[in-house]
Design a protein around this motif. Structure first.
Motif, PDB file in Angstrom:
ATOM      1  N   PHE A 659      70.047  85.482  27.846  1.00  0.00           N
ATOM      2  CA  PHE A 659      69.849  84.235  29.062  1.00  0.00           C
ATOM      3  C   PHE A 659      70.636  82.857  28.985  1.00  0.00           C
ATOM      4  O   PHE A 659      71.175  82.640  27.748  1.00  0.00           O
ATOM      5  N   CYS A 663      66.500  79.683  27.799  1.00  0.00           N
ATOM      6  CA  CYS A 663      65.330  80.443  28.124  1.00  0.00           C
ATOM      7  C   CYS A 663      64.171  79.664  28.188  1.00  0.00           C
ATOM      8  O   CYS A 663      63.837  78.731  26.917  1.00  0.00           O
ATOM      9  N   THR A 688      69.270  84.909  23.136  1.00  0.00           N
ATOM     10  CA  THR A 688      69.570  83.150  24.658  1.00  0.00           C
ATOM     11  C   THR A 688      70.434  82.104  23.485  1.00  0.00           C
ATOM     12  O   THR A 688      70.440  82.298  22.606  1.00  0.00           O
TER      13      THR A 688
END
Length: 708
Positions: A659, A663, A688
C-alpha cells in the motif's frame, strides 16, 4: 494471513534490524546515552528491548525535544532520528548550547532510515557538522506482526499526495529490494495507480544497479535462486480514498478510531486498564470465581500503553471480528478460562497438579487480557450507543450506497453548525465528494465558508490540502465513475452475516473496500458471490448499538464467577504474461515459475470449486479494472536473460500486498479473511508506508496554528 507453517517469517527482518543496531552501538566505545526521535521510539521498541540496549553500553534514553535534555555527565550522545529539518535545528541548538556550557561531548547522529544531504547542509550552515559523526540506521521495515510490515512514516500520505515529496516511494522501493534479497526475486508484479507505476520503475532501476554492482565485484546473482513470494500487488492509495473515510467496524478498527493505535500500541486510561492483582489459586475457593481472599488491587492512576498484536491470544481472536459479535466471543472465552481454572479441583495426583501448575501462568495472562478487553468493549459500547455516532454511520452507509445524497449534505451542514469535531465533519464531506465525483461549486463554497468561520481561518489551508490530495473537489461535469465501480466490484452487499461472514464487506457491515476487492479480483478473478438488493445503513447502526449493549454482561459474570468468497470456476486458469522485463520475452506458459509455481496442492472449501494454478494478475478482468481510475501494471520478472522466473521455494502461495500512502486496520482484516477462505491456500503479507484511519489522515492534512 500467514499460518504457523508459512515459509515467510518476520523474525528474519527483526533479527537483521537488531544485528544492525547492535553493530552501530558497539562502534561507539564506552557508556553512551541515546536521544531518540519520538517517531522512531515506537518502531525501535518492536526491534530491541531496553535490556539489549543496556548490554551494549546504553546508559540512559531521552526523547529528542526543542530544549536539551539533562544528560548529566554523559560523554557520548547518539541521536537516532528521522531526517527532518526540524530535528536538525533542535540537534544543532543542543550541540551549540552544550559547547557554550563547557561540556565536552562526543556526538553521533544516526539517520533513520537513511541520511539526507539537505539535513547535513543545515548542520553545516549552523556550524556543528564537524562536531558530529554521521551515519544511518536502516530501520526501513518494521514488523508490526507476522503478516504486517510497515515503514512507519506517518506523514507519507501528505508527503506524496499534497507536498509532492516522493522520497517515501523511494524508501518503499528500497524495502522491496531488501525483501527480494532476503526472500528471493518475486516473479509477478501487479499494480494499480500512477504511484504504483512509479514504484515499479524505481524497483527496476535499483535492480539494474544492484546487478551491475554485483557483476563489477564478480559476485554471483545477489538474489536467492528461489522465491518465497509468488507475486506482489502494489496499490496506490489514491485508487481508493473512500475506504479510509468510512468508520471502521471491526474490533481492532474501533479501538483505532476511539483510542488510536500507533505501532501496535494503544494508550488506555485507568478506567480501562485492569487492576494488576492476579487471581489467587492458593485455596480451594480461589480462582476467577472468587477474589475474597486476595488483597484489594490498586487501580492504575495514569494512562499506559498496551501492545495489541498476535502475542495476545485473546486479542488475536477478537481483532478481525465485526464488533457486533464481540459479546459472544468474550462470553465463550470467559467460560473456557473459567473451566480451565476449575480443572484444579480434578487434580488428584502429583502429575495432574504439576500439569495444572505448568499452565497456570498462561491462564493468568489470558485472564488479565480478558479483563482488559472486557473494559475496552464496555468503552466501545458507550461510543457506539451514542446517537451522533449512529447518525454518522447511517450517513456514511447511505453515501457509499448512493442513497439520499441531498439529506447527507444537510447533515454535514448541521455538524458544522453544532461545531462537531472537525475530523468527523471533514471525513463526511470528503466521502460525499468522492462518491459523487465532487461537490457542486455553489454548495462547496457555502460549506467551505461555514467551516472557516466555525473552526478557524487556518483551515483555508486545510481545505486546500484536501483539494490537492483529491479528497475534496468541485463537480466539474456530470460524469461520475463511482456508481459503475460500485456495481462492477459489488461494493455494497446485502444481508451481511457478521457472525459467519462470507464476504469481505463484513468489516464495514455492508461495504467492501475497493482496495481489497481489487486484490480479490487479481488473485481469484472474482468479486464474491452474487448479492441481493442494497444493504441499508439504518439496520447497520442499530445492530452495532444493540449488539454492543450486552458486550460485557455475560462475559463479566463468567469471569467474576470464574455467499462464498472464492471463485466458482472449475477449470484450470492460467494467465500468460503480457509484458516482459528488460526486453526479454516472457516464457510460454507464463505461470511465473520454472516448476509451475502457484500450482501447489489445493485446499478446497466445502461447497466451493477448486481453483488450480490461478495466476495473479488483471488478465480476464480488463473491463472491470478499467472502471477504476489509475494506471494498470502487470509485469513478469526474469531471474536472468533467457531463463524462467525464479522458482518458488515450495508450492505455497504468498502474495505481498503493498500500500502506497497507508492502509487501514479493516483492510488488513479483510485480507486475513481472504486468506482464511482461499481454496488454494493463498496467504497475504502486507507492506505499507503506515497504518492509518480517517481521523489521522485528516489531522495530518490539517494546518496547525500555535495560538499561545
Amino acid at each position: 494471513m500467514v499460518s504457523s507453517e508459512s515459509l515467510f517469517s518476520a523474525k528474519a527482518l527483526k533479527d537483521a534490524a537488531r544485528k544492525d543496531l547492535v553493530r552501530l552501538l558497539d562502534s561507539v566505545q564506552g557508556k553512551k546515552s541515546l536521544v531518540i526521535d519520538p517517531s522512531v521510539s515506537g518502531p525501535l521498541s518492536l526491534i530491541a528491548e531496553f535490556s539489549l540496549l543496556k548490554e551494549h553500553g546504553v546508559d540512559k534514553i531521552y526523547h529528542l525535544q526543542p530544549t536539551p535534555a539533562d544528560t548529566g555527565d554523559a560523554r557520548c550522545l547518539i541521536y537516532l532520528c528521522r531526517p527532518t529539518l526540524r530535528n536538525m535545528q533542535w540537534i544543532a541548538s543542543q550541540v551549540q548550547q552544550n559547547a557554550s556550557n563547557g561540556k565536552r561531548i562526543e556526538y553521533q547522529l544516526l539517520f533513520v532510515p537513511r541520511r539526507s544531504v539537505i539535513c547535513e547542509k543545515l548542520l553545516e550552515d549552523e556550524g556543528v557538522l564537524g562536531e558530529i559523526h554521521i551515519g544511518e540506521y536502516e530501520l526501513d521495515i518494521v514488523p508490526l506482526d507476522e503478516d504486517v510490515l510497515s515503514l512507519e512514516v506517518e506523514s507519507a500520505f501528505k508527503d506524496i499526495y499534497v507536498d509532492g515529496d516522493t522520497s517515501c516511494i523511494y524508501s518503499l522501493a528500497r524495502a522491496l529490494m531488501k525483501l527480494q534479497c532476503m526472500f528471493g526475486l518475486i516473479p509477478r508484479i501487479v499494480g494499480k495507480g500512477a504511484k504504483a507505476q512509479m514504484l515499479f520503475d524505481l524497483l527496476m532501476r535499483m535492480r539494474r544497479q544492484l546487478t551491475a554492482t554485483a557483476a563489477w565485484k564478480n559476485v554471483h546473482d545477489p538474489f536467492p535462486s528461489y522465491c518465497e513470494f509468488d507475486s506482489v500487488l502494489i496499490l496506490d492509495r489514491s485508487v481508493d480514498l473512500i475506504t479510509p473515510m468510512c468508520t471502521q467496524l471491526t474490533y481492532e478498527g474501533l479501538i483505532d478510531e476511539i483510542f488510536g493505535i500507533r505501532t501496535t500500541f494503544a494508550e488506555f486510561d485507568s478506567s480501562v486498564l485492569p487492576s494488576t492483582a492476579a487471581p489467587s489459586t492458593g485455596s480451594t475457593s480461589a480462582g476467577p470465581s472468587s477474589s475474597a481472599s486476595a488483597p484489594p488491587a490498586q487501580a492504575p492512576t495514569k494512562p499506559r500503553k498496551v501492545p495489541l498484536n498476535s502475542t495476545d491470544s485473546i486479542y488475536q481472536q477478537l481483532r478481525d471480528s465485526n464488533f457486533t459479535i464481540v459479546n459472544g466471543t468474550l462470553s465463550q472465552l470467559a467460560k473456557r478460562i473459567h473451566g480451565d481454572y476449575e480443572e484444579r479441583h480434578k487434580a488428584q495426583t502429583v502429575t495432574q497438579i504439576k500439569n495444572f501448575i505448568g499452565k497456570l501462568g498462561t491462564l493468568q495472562v489470558e485472564h488479565q487480557s480478558l479483563r482488559l478487553h472486557i473494559n475496552v468493549a464496555e468503552r466501545i459500547t458507550k461510543y457506539t450507543q451514542d446517537v451522533q455516532f449512529n447518525r454518522r454511520l447511517d450517513a456514511e452507509q447511505s453515501l457509499v450506497a448512493n442513497l439520499s445524497q441531498g439529506i447527507q449534505l444537510e447533515y454535514i451542514e448541521e455538524l458544522i453548525c453544532k461545531q462537531a469535531p472537525l475530523s468527523f465533519t471533514i471525513r463526511l464531506l470528503c466521502l460525499y465528494s468522492l462518491v459523487n465525483g465532487g461537490v457542486k461549486p455553489k454548495h462547496l463554497d457555502h460549506l467551505q465558508r461555514e467551516i472557516v468561520q466555525t473552526y478557524g481561518i487556518e483551515h483555508l489551508l486545510t481545505l486546500q490540502n484536501l483539494e490537492k490530495a483529491g479528497l475534496l473537489t468541485r463537480l466539474e461535469s456530470q460524469k461520475n465513475g463511482y456508481p459503475s465501480i460500485r456495481k462492477s466490484l459489488r461494493l455494497i452487499v446485502d444481508d451481511v452475516d457478521e457472525q459467519s461472514p462470507n464476504d469481505i464487506s463484513f468489516v464495514y457491515s455492508g461495504y467492501a473496500p475497493i482496495s481489497i476487492r481489487l486484490v480479490q479480483v487479481a488473485t481469484t478473478k472474482s468479486v464474491g458471490a452474487s448479492s441481493a438488493p442494497i444493504h441499508t445503513a439504518t439496520g447497520v447502526a442499530s445492530a452495532v448499538a444493540s449488539a454492543a449493549v450486552s458486550v460485557t454482561k455475560n462475559a463479566a459474570a463468567v469471569v467474576t464467577g470464574a455467499s462464498s468468497i472464492t471463485t466458482t470456476t472449475t477449470s484450470t486458469t492460467t494467465v500468460t504474461p503480457a509484458t516482459t522485463i528488460n526486453g526479454n520475452p516472457a516464457p510460454s506458459g507464463g505461470s511465473g515459475s520454472a516448476n509451475g509455481s502457484g500450482s501447489g496442492p489445493s485446499h478446497a472449501v466445502p461447497g466451493t470449486a477448486t481453483v488450480v494454478n490461478q495466476t495473479v494478475g488483471w488478465k480476464g478482468c480488463d473491463e472491470l479494472i478499467r472502471a477504476v481510475p489509475g494506471a494498470t501494471l502487470e509485469e513478469v520478472q526474469i531471474a536472468k536473460p533467457g531463463l524462467l522466473p525464479a522458482r518458488l521455494k515450495s508450492q505455497q502461495k504468498i502474495t505481498l500486498v503493498v500500500f502506497i500512502g497507508g492502509c487501514t486496520s479493516t483492510e488488513i482484516s479483510a485480507l486475513r479473511f481472504l486468506a482464511r477462505n482461499d481454496p488454494a491456500g493463498r496467504e497475504y503479507v502486507v507492506l505499507t508506508t503506515h497504518v492509518l484511519n480517517g481521523t489521522r489522515m485528516i489531522s495530518e492534512l490539517s494546518e496547525k496554528v500555535d495560538r499561545s
